[in-house]
Design a protein around this motif. Structure first.
Motif, PDB file in Angstrom:
ATOM      1  N   GLY A 169     -24.591 -10.885 -11.551  1.00  0.00           N
ATOM      2  CA  GLY A 169     -24.256 -11.483 -10.267  1.00  0.00           C
ATOM      3  C   GLY A 169     -25.276 -11.045  -9.246  1.00  0.00           C
ATOM      4  O   GLY A 169     -25.815  -9.932  -9.338  1.00  0.00           O
ATOM      5  N   ALA A 170     -25.579 -11.908  -8.288  1.00  0.00           N
ATOM      6  CA  ALA A 170     -26.614 -11.595  -7.304  1.00  0.00           C
ATOM      7  C   ALA A 170     -26.234 -12.124  -5.934  1.00  0.00           C
ATOM      8  O   ALA A 170     -25.486 -13.102  -5.818  1.00  0.00           O
ATOM      9  N   VAL A 171     -26.769 -11.479  -4.909  1.00  0.00           N
ATOM     10  CA  VAL A 171     -26.643 -11.980  -3.542  1.00  0.00           C
ATOM     11  C   VAL A 171     -27.993 -11.905  -2.859  1.00  0.00           C
ATOM     12  O   VAL A 171     -28.836 -11.067  -3.198  1.00  0.00           O
ATOM     13  N   VAL A 172     -28.209 -12.816  -1.932  1.00  0.00           N
ATOM     14  CA  VAL A 172     -29.319 -12.693  -0.983  1.00  0.00           C
ATOM     15  C   VAL A 172     -28.751 -12.043   0.263  1.00  0.00           C
ATOM     16  O   VAL A 172     -27.748 -12.504   0.821  1.00  0.00           O
ATOM     17  N   LEU A 173     -29.384 -10.956   0.679  1.00  0.00           N
ATOM     18  CA  LEU A 173     -28.971 -10.218   1.874  1.00  0.00           C
ATOM     19  C   LEU A 173     -30.086 -10.349   2.904  1.00  0.00           C
ATOM     20  O   LEU A 173     -31.226  -9.970   2.631  1.00  0.00           O
ATOM     21  N   GLU A 174     -29.762 -10.893   4.077  1.00  0.00           N
ATOM     22  CA  GLU A 174     -30.787 -11.165   5.082  1.00  0.00           C
ATOM     23  C   GLU A 174     -30.504 -10.445   6.395  1.00  0.00           C
ATOM     24  O   GLU A 174     -29.345 -10.201   6.762  1.00  0.00           O
ATOM     25  N   ALA A 175     -31.581 -10.140   7.115  1.00  0.00           N
ATOM     26  CA  ALA A 175     -31.460  -9.573   8.452  1.00  0.00           C
ATOM     27  C   ALA A 175     -30.796 -10.593   9.369  1.00  0.00           C
ATOM     28  O   ALA A 175     -31.034 -11.797   9.262  1.00  0.00           O
ATOM     29  N   SER A 176     -29.950 -10.086  10.275  1.00  0.00           N
ATOM     30  CA  SER A 176     -29.191 -10.970  11.150  1.00  0.00           C
ATOM     31  C   SER A 176     -28.921 -10.285  12.482  1.00  0.00           C
ATOM     32  O   SER A 176     -28.865  -9.051  12.569  1.00  0.00           O
ATOM     33  N   GLU A 177     -28.762 -11.100  13.532  1.00  0.00           N
ATOM     34  CA  GLU A 177     -28.395 -10.561  14.838  1.00  0.00           C
ATOM     35  C   GLU A 177     -26.897 -10.324  14.937  1.00  0.00           C
ATOM     36  O   GLU A 177     -26.434  -9.619  15.833  1.00  0.00           O
ATOM     37  N   THR A 178     -26.129 -10.928  14.022  1.00  0.00           N
ATOM     38  CA  THR A 178     -24.677 -10.755  14.029  1.00  0.00           C
ATOM     39  C   THR A 178     -24.244  -9.944  12.818  1.00  0.00           C
ATOM     40  O   THR A 178     -24.831 -10.074  11.732  1.00  0.00           O
ATOM     41  N   PRO A 179     -23.235  -9.098  12.961  1.00  0.00           N
ATOM     42  CA  PRO A 179     -22.829  -8.232  11.858  1.00  0.00           C
ATOM     43  C   PRO A 179     -22.373  -9.014  10.636  1.00  0.00           C
ATOM     44  O   PRO A 179     -21.652 -10.004  10.739  1.00  0.00           O
ATOM     45  N   GLY A 180     -22.802  -8.553   9.468  1.00  0.00           N
ATOM     46  CA  GLY A 180     -22.328  -9.056   8.183  1.00  0.00           C
ATOM     47  C   GLY A 180     -21.669  -7.897   7.470  1.00  0.00           C
ATOM     48  O   GLY A 180     -20.447  -7.808   7.394  1.00  0.00           O
ATOM     49  N   ILE A 181     -22.492  -6.979   6.987  1.00  0.00           N
ATOM     50  CA  ILE A 181     -21.941  -5.746   6.427  1.00  0.00           C
ATOM     51  C   ILE A 181     -21.479  -4.860   7.581  1.00  0.00           C
ATOM     52  O   ILE A 181     -22.269  -4.466   8.441  1.00  0.00           O
TER      53      ILE A 181
END
Length: 325
Positions: A169-181
């Motif tokens: 299983g895989a995810v793309v994790l991207e920089a963001s101005e709004t919280p994700g993690i």
């Protein structure tokens, strides 16, 4: 600007060969080992698992999962600037499975490495990737769990060989101005090494020790239910949330009884728990991202949902990640 990390795409891969419990009963019977579908289901909740064909490696399954995740996130291979693979069944002693995966995806130049935390591996890898994105060291990361546990199973031991399967299983994790993690929490205690391990190693061209999986199931169960509650509460506290804020619990898919116990302790009904252990078995580091992708593509989990991911594995390792999708 404060940087955060968000999951923007998910993907998964299962080998075509599906073995039902009936198939496992037949396979073990040829070895003189007795078991039954009822015995397996009552103790684990598992009804089937997938095994990779000869010549198919963790990196192959990971590559398929990554391509799906990148397509879902609408990013090209050249956009990826970090790859972390969580695995306990690497293609080789070295180089890392992440390096092999990088080449298979047509990516070059970015940092890549493996994380070895067994069934907690994806939680560890996601925690590390989150930290690197927050500090500006990465912008678009592939975080992968990939396993071929069928290669390290003792098919003379019905208490372990019926539990595990292969997948990625895989995810793309991207920089963001709004919280994700929103928060992460990881731990380990090496004094429990002996209750879940593969006590073999390579030396002088030979395998020394036992290269097959060993587990004290009762000890693992007892430890798991305690630490999973603790780490779940830790990430909720760090984020200023309560269990009432969780839309979906996506735990490591090891054993339905462990999952039920964790949900009960958090006062969550099982209809808020993503369950794939029945069809996938325990795919170790792959189980959480596999379950996540299954739930996203099946329409269970939707953008904006708050998810609690958690796992526990050999080492002993454990941890959790709280995130908004």
């Amino acid at each position: 600007m404060t940087r955060f990390a968000r999951i923007t795409g998910t993907g998964s891969s299962l080998p075509p060969q599906r073995l039902s419990n009936a198939d496992m009963v037949e396979l073990l019977a040829r070895r003189g080992v007795e078991t039954s579908d009822q015995w397996i289901v009552e103790r684990t909740g598992i009804r089937a698992r997938h095994f990779a064909a000869e010549g198919v490696f963790a990196s192959d399954l990971a590559a398929d999962a990554c391509r799906q995740a990148m397509s879902a996130a609408d990013v090209a291979p050249g956009d990826i600037d970090l790859i972390i693979v969580a695995t306990s069944t690497p293609d080789m002693v070295f180089p890392s499975t992440a390096a092999i995966l990088q080449h298979k995806l047509g990516i070059a130049g970015c940092p890549v490495f493996d994380v070895q935390a067994v069934c907690s591996g994806f939680i560890y890898a996601l925690t590390v990737a989150d930290a690197l994105i927050r500090t500006g060291s990465a912008h678009k990361a592939l975080v992968v769990g990939a396993e071929v546990f069928s290669r390290i199973l003792d098919f003379n031991d019905r208490t372990t060989c019926v539990l595990f399967g292969d997948g990625a299983g895989a995810v793309v994790l991207e920089a963001s101005e709004t919280p994700g993690i929103l928060s992460t929490d990881i731990h380990a205690d090496g004094k429990h090494t002996g209750i879940l391990c593969v006590p073999g190693h390579v030396s002088g061209g030979h395998v020394l020790g036992d290269p097959l999986l060993k587990m004290d199931g009762q000890a693992v169960f007892k430890l798991a239910v305690g630490v999973l509650e603790d780490t779940a509460r830790a990430v909720l506290d760090k984020a200023g949330k309560t269990s009432a804020d969780i839309d979906w619990l996506i735990p490591h898919q090891a054993n339905i009884r462990i999952m039920q116990s964790t949900a009960k302790k958090l006062k969550l009904s099982m209809d808020r728990v993503v369950v794939t252990v029945d069809e996938h078995g325990n795919t170790s580091a792959a189980s959480i991202p596999l379950a996540l992708d299954h739930a996203v593509r099946g329409g269970q989990v939707k953008k904006g949902d708050t998810l609690l991911l958690e796992g526990v594995g050999g080492g002993f390792t454990w941890g959790a990640v709280l995130l908004d999708l």
